[in-house]
Scaffold this active site. Structure first.
Site, PDB file in Angstrom:
ATOM      1  N   GLN A  54      -8.849  13.664   0.647  1.00  0.00           N
ATOM      2  CA  GLN A  54      -8.107  14.544  -0.252  1.00  0.00           C
ATOM      3  C   GLN A  54      -8.473  15.995   0.007  1.00  0.00           C
ATOM      4  O   GLN A  54      -9.504  16.291   0.611  1.00  0.00           O
ATOM      5  CB  GLN A  54      -8.461  14.224  -1.706  1.00  0.00           C
ATOM      6  N   HIS A  69      -6.926   2.031   2.193  1.00  0.00           N
ATOM      7  CA  HIS A  69      -6.304   2.694   3.346  1.00  0.00           C
ATOM      8  C   HIS A  69      -7.094   3.976   3.659  1.00  0.00           C
ATOM      9  O   HIS A  69      -7.359   4.763   2.750  1.00  0.00           O
ATOM     10  CB  HIS A  69      -4.845   3.027   3.024  1.00  0.00           C
ATOM     11  N   CYS A 105       0.846  -1.206   0.000  1.00  0.00           N
ATOM     12  CA  CYS A 105       0.000   0.000   0.000  1.00  0.00           C
ATOM     13  C   CYS A 105       0.875   1.247   0.000  1.00  0.00           C
ATOM     14  O   CYS A 105       1.741   1.400   0.867  1.00  0.00           O
ATOM     15  CB  CYS A 105      -0.896  -0.021   1.238  1.00  0.00           C
ATOM     16  N   HIS A 138      -8.192   7.406   3.950  1.00  0.00           N
ATOM     17  CA  HIS A 138      -7.574   8.675   3.539  1.00  0.00           C
ATOM     18  C   HIS A 138      -8.591   9.566   2.853  1.00  0.00           C
ATOM     19  O   HIS A 138      -9.627   9.103   2.381  1.00  0.00           O
ATOM     20  CB  HIS A 138      -6.393   8.417   2.595  1.00  0.00           C
ATOM     21  N   CYS A 151       0.547   3.321   3.430  1.00  0.00           N
ATOM     22  CA  CYS A 151       0.977   2.833   4.738  1.00  0.00           C
ATOM     23  C   CYS A 151       2.316   3.467   5.132  1.00  0.00           C
ATOM     24  O   CYS A 151       3.120   3.841   4.277  1.00  0.00           O
ATOM     25  CB  CYS A 151       1.112   1.299   4.711  1.00  0.00           C
ATOM     26  N   ASN A 169     -13.382  10.183  -0.700  1.00  0.00           N
ATOM     27  CA  ASN A 169     -14.100   9.178  -1.480  1.00  0.00           C
ATOM     28  C   ASN A 169     -13.898   7.855  -0.761  1.00  0.00           C
ATOM     29  O   ASN A 169     -12.778   7.347  -0.698  1.00  0.00           O
ATOM     30  CB  ASN A 169     -13.537   9.072  -2.902  1.00  0.00           C
ATOM     31  N   SER A 188      -9.294   4.222  -5.011  1.00  0.00           N
ATOM     32  CA  SER A 188      -8.508   3.107  -5.525  1.00  0.00           C
ATOM     33  C   SER A 188      -7.632   2.470  -4.447  1.00  0.00           C
ATOM     34  O   SER A 188      -6.840   1.590  -4.741  1.00  0.00           O
ATOM     35  CB  SER A 188      -7.666   3.555  -6.715  1.00  0.00           C
ATOM     36  N   HIS A 227      -4.009   0.328   8.192  1.00  0.00           N
ATOM     37  CA  HIS A 227      -4.551   0.055   6.855  1.00  0.00           C
ATOM     38  C   HIS A 227      -5.970  -0.511   6.912  1.00  0.00           C
ATOM     39  O   HIS A 227      -6.760  -0.355   5.977  1.00  0.00           O
ATOM     40  CB  HIS A 227      -3.626  -0.946   6.149  1.00  0.00           C
TER      41      HIS A 227
HETATM   42  O1  G1P Z   1      -7.800  11.407  -6.899  1.00  0.00           O
HETATM   43  P1  G1P Z   1      -8.095   9.929  -7.079  1.00  0.00           P
HETATM   44  O2  G1P Z   1      -8.372   9.209  -5.793  1.00  0.00           O
HETATM   45  O3  G1P Z   1      -7.040   9.272  -7.897  1.00  0.00           O
HETATM   46  O4  G1P Z   1      -9.461   9.888  -7.935  1.00  0.00           O
HETATM   47  C1  G1P Z   1     -10.757   9.850  -7.430  1.00  0.00           C
HETATM   48  O5  G1P Z   1     -11.168  11.099  -6.897  1.00  0.00           O
HETATM   49  C2  G1P Z   1     -11.191  12.198  -7.814  1.00  0.00           C
HETATM   50  C3  G1P Z   1     -11.764  13.397  -7.104  1.00  0.00           C
HETATM   51  O6  G1P Z   1     -13.111  13.233  -6.724  1.00  0.00           O
HETATM   52  C4  G1P Z   1     -11.978  11.877  -9.086  1.00  0.00           C
HETATM   53  O7  G1P Z   1     -11.755  12.908 -10.031  1.00  0.00           O
HETATM   54  C5  G1P Z   1     -11.557  10.547  -9.693  1.00  0.00           C
HETATM   55  O8  G1P Z   1     -12.423  10.241 -10.770  1.00  0.00           O
HETATM   56  C6  G1P Z   1     -11.630   9.453  -8.608  1.00  0.00           C
HETATM   57  O9  G1P Z   1     -11.221   8.217  -9.144  1.00  0.00           O
END
Ligand code: G1P
Ligand code: G1P
Lengths: 345, 345
Positions: free
Chosen positions: A167, A163, A50, A165, A53, A152, A160, A112
């Site tokens: 943004q 873990h 990961c 997290h 991690c 997300n 994806s 994780h």
């Molecule tokens: O930034 P990541 O985790 O790679 O990407 C994820 O969040 C983003 C922000 O909402 C989106 O634009 C992507 O489509 C989603 O896969």
């Protein structure tokens, strides 16, 4: 009002100025369509593969520190970069402008195998502190007028890596959604001399029909105009424009509200409940923005079970959002759930 | 303008008044997230278990006729019903109103194994005729002010039956998206004395950068402000406000445009390409709406392959839409594809 429980109707969202179509009778529809994979719990506390991690190496060669609570770094595949030229372009109906910004990733915990729903409130409080620090740090940068903090959660929501997290995308422009919220809150404030969301919260506290959780500083409710089946909103009880205005005990209360909400979500379908979640708060453009009340939105896609989600597709994309149960029905179900996690001891 | 090919920028959508964030450099991001099931072709021309095939019995006991081209019926689980009371409700910031309408399903062909991409243009022309009939029939009803014709294609887009079919949701209110398009087209028309989309098409025909197909009556292009990775728009070459204004040869040309677009989509990733598609045209509220130009939008989710889609999640839901390739790059790729179907002998 009563017939609205059984009949199609539209509800108005005063924050965005848009409508949602509610079709309560439609919940009976059978489902033969796409079924999502159920989410298996993560077993490893530390996954050597990961990139989030502690102590592991990321794709660009950087090595993560041996962090104990949260850890923040610049997104290795940032959608916004600080150096994008600010030029603008206009030719008839073609109109564009350079957009600059900063994208960061926040690991919520070195563990994780955890999620917000399974983290201790004290540890979530460390995440809240990190959000506040980041809002202040990014918001103070000269070309940053908006700081979007979000998570997300789950593969279904484009995440994806399991873990825990979130943004932050901080940008020169105020994006569409907070721009609409600014406009509508400002108009209301100018007309009524008090913030729209404080007035709304008063109404909700009087009715108590859509509230699922409340502590000394925060209320969690299904907004009257909810779009996603189990959408919720986290609102402060006093007029807080942005995160850094929270007192120490308000931060702790926010951590508790996040914990209780995500636990109820996991308990609803006994799964690691997917969602996109994020905070809306005053733009960092240097204006006072007394119209603004900071809040969080949870947008979770599941509708009927751990594997059947609501699709926002044809009519929703071309017409407007549509939902199959009322906000009150959703609040009832969420309120009725235990607020200790179904996997806990 | 040139640096926009490599740098993050925002583009303005004059139809909705909203912005899209474009991050062209981000296409290099690796993908470790959710992978969708690839779509297997349907083998059966008639599926005894399909409730849309000719002669089969639906859930409510109705038996489908032995139809040869298209077949229309009222949706058995309609989100809108004609009898919903028209009452309205307002209490402070809580605002709602009854919404009535009609939901119909249109089978495009008795052949269970086909899709628009694999139907003959003559047979698609029968679908176009049915859309026109339905738009007129529903639009003439007293309480119907808007007719939304759309198709959800593929399980990824919430479609629960592969039999080629679309839907119509006709309603008393004009939904959010066409309401925004009405407002912006009207403002442009009042200011400039010509329809916004006619002026836009002129610009596109002069540049030819984003066009993928054109015949005597229609143009298919990736709009400058596209949100979905391979989003397209179908525009008429003359000022047509709504479907019933099309001549016989224009209907045939529209059928060809739909065919060529869906074939290119299938060829892009050699799969039965999922999308939501629909027509925007003048509201059926009895006004002239000379500002309106009818058009179709295709919103397809795939980004990199038959199994990796674009997620419209955290930032997109809370901030605004974001894309990873420019409209010009998408148009280039689509234009370069064969316009005969990859499965065709
Ligand atoms: O930034 P990541 O985790 O790679 O990407 C994820 O969040 C983003 C922000 O909402 C989106 O634009 C992507 O489509 C989603 O896969
Ligand atoms: O009407 P259907 O095919 O049952 O349902 C599908 O299309 C509808 C209209 O876009 C959506 O509301 C549903 O979420 C989707 O599953």
């Amino acid at each position: 009002m009563n017939s609205f429980t059984d009949h199609p109707h539209r509800r108005f969202n005063p924050l965005t100025g848009e409508w949602v179509l509610v079709s309560p009778h439609r919940a009976k529809r059978p489902w033969q369509g796409q079924v999502e994979d159920d989410v298996l719990p993560q077993m490893l506390e530390h996954d050597p593969d990961c990139y989030l991690c502690a102590r592991n190496t990321r794709i660009n060669g950087a090595v993560n520190p041996d962090y104990k609570h949260t850890f923040v770094f610049e997104n290795d595949f940032a959608a916004l970069t600080p150096d994008a030229p600010a030029e603008s372009f206009e030719d008839g109906l073609l109109k564009a402008e350079g957009e600059s910004g900063v994208c960061r990733v926040i690991c919520f915990s070195p563990r994780h195998d955890l999620t917000l729903a399974r983290m201790a409130v004290d540890d979530i409080a460390k995440v809240v502190d990190t959000w506040v620090e980041q809002y202040q740090d990014l918001g103070a940068m000269p070309d940053i007028n908006h700081v979007q903090i979000f998570e997300n959660r789950g593969a279904m929501m484009g995440c994806s890596n399991p873990h825990p997290h979130g943004q932050i995308w901080a940008s020169r422009s105020v994006p569409n959604e907070p721009a609409k919220e600014t406009e509508n809150q400002r108009a209301y404030y100018e007309k009524n001399g008090k913030p729209l969301l404080m007035a709304y919260l008063e109404q909700e506290l009087a009715h108590r029909e859509r509230i699922l959780f409340e502590n000394a500083s925060f209320v969690v409710l299904v907004p009257y105009w909810a779009v996603w089946p189990f959408e919720t909103m986290v609102l402060p009880k006093r007029h807080i424009r942005s995160m850094e205005e929270m007192t120490a005990s308000e931060r702790m209360d926010l951590a508790e509200a996040m914990s209780k909400t995500t636990i109820r979500y996991d308990n609803l379908f006994r799964t690691s409940f997917p969602y996109s979640m994020g905070f809306h708060q005053r733009p960092t453009d240097g204006e006072a923005h007394d119209e603004w009340v900071m809040h969080a939105h949870f947008y979770p896609p599941l509708l009927r079970s751990a594997t059947v989600k609501k699709f926002m597709v044809g009519f929703e994309l071309l017409g407007g959002p549509q939902r199959d149960l009322t906000a009150e029905q959703a609040a009832d179900r969420l309120r009725g759930l235990a607020d200790t996690h179904y996997l806990a001891g």
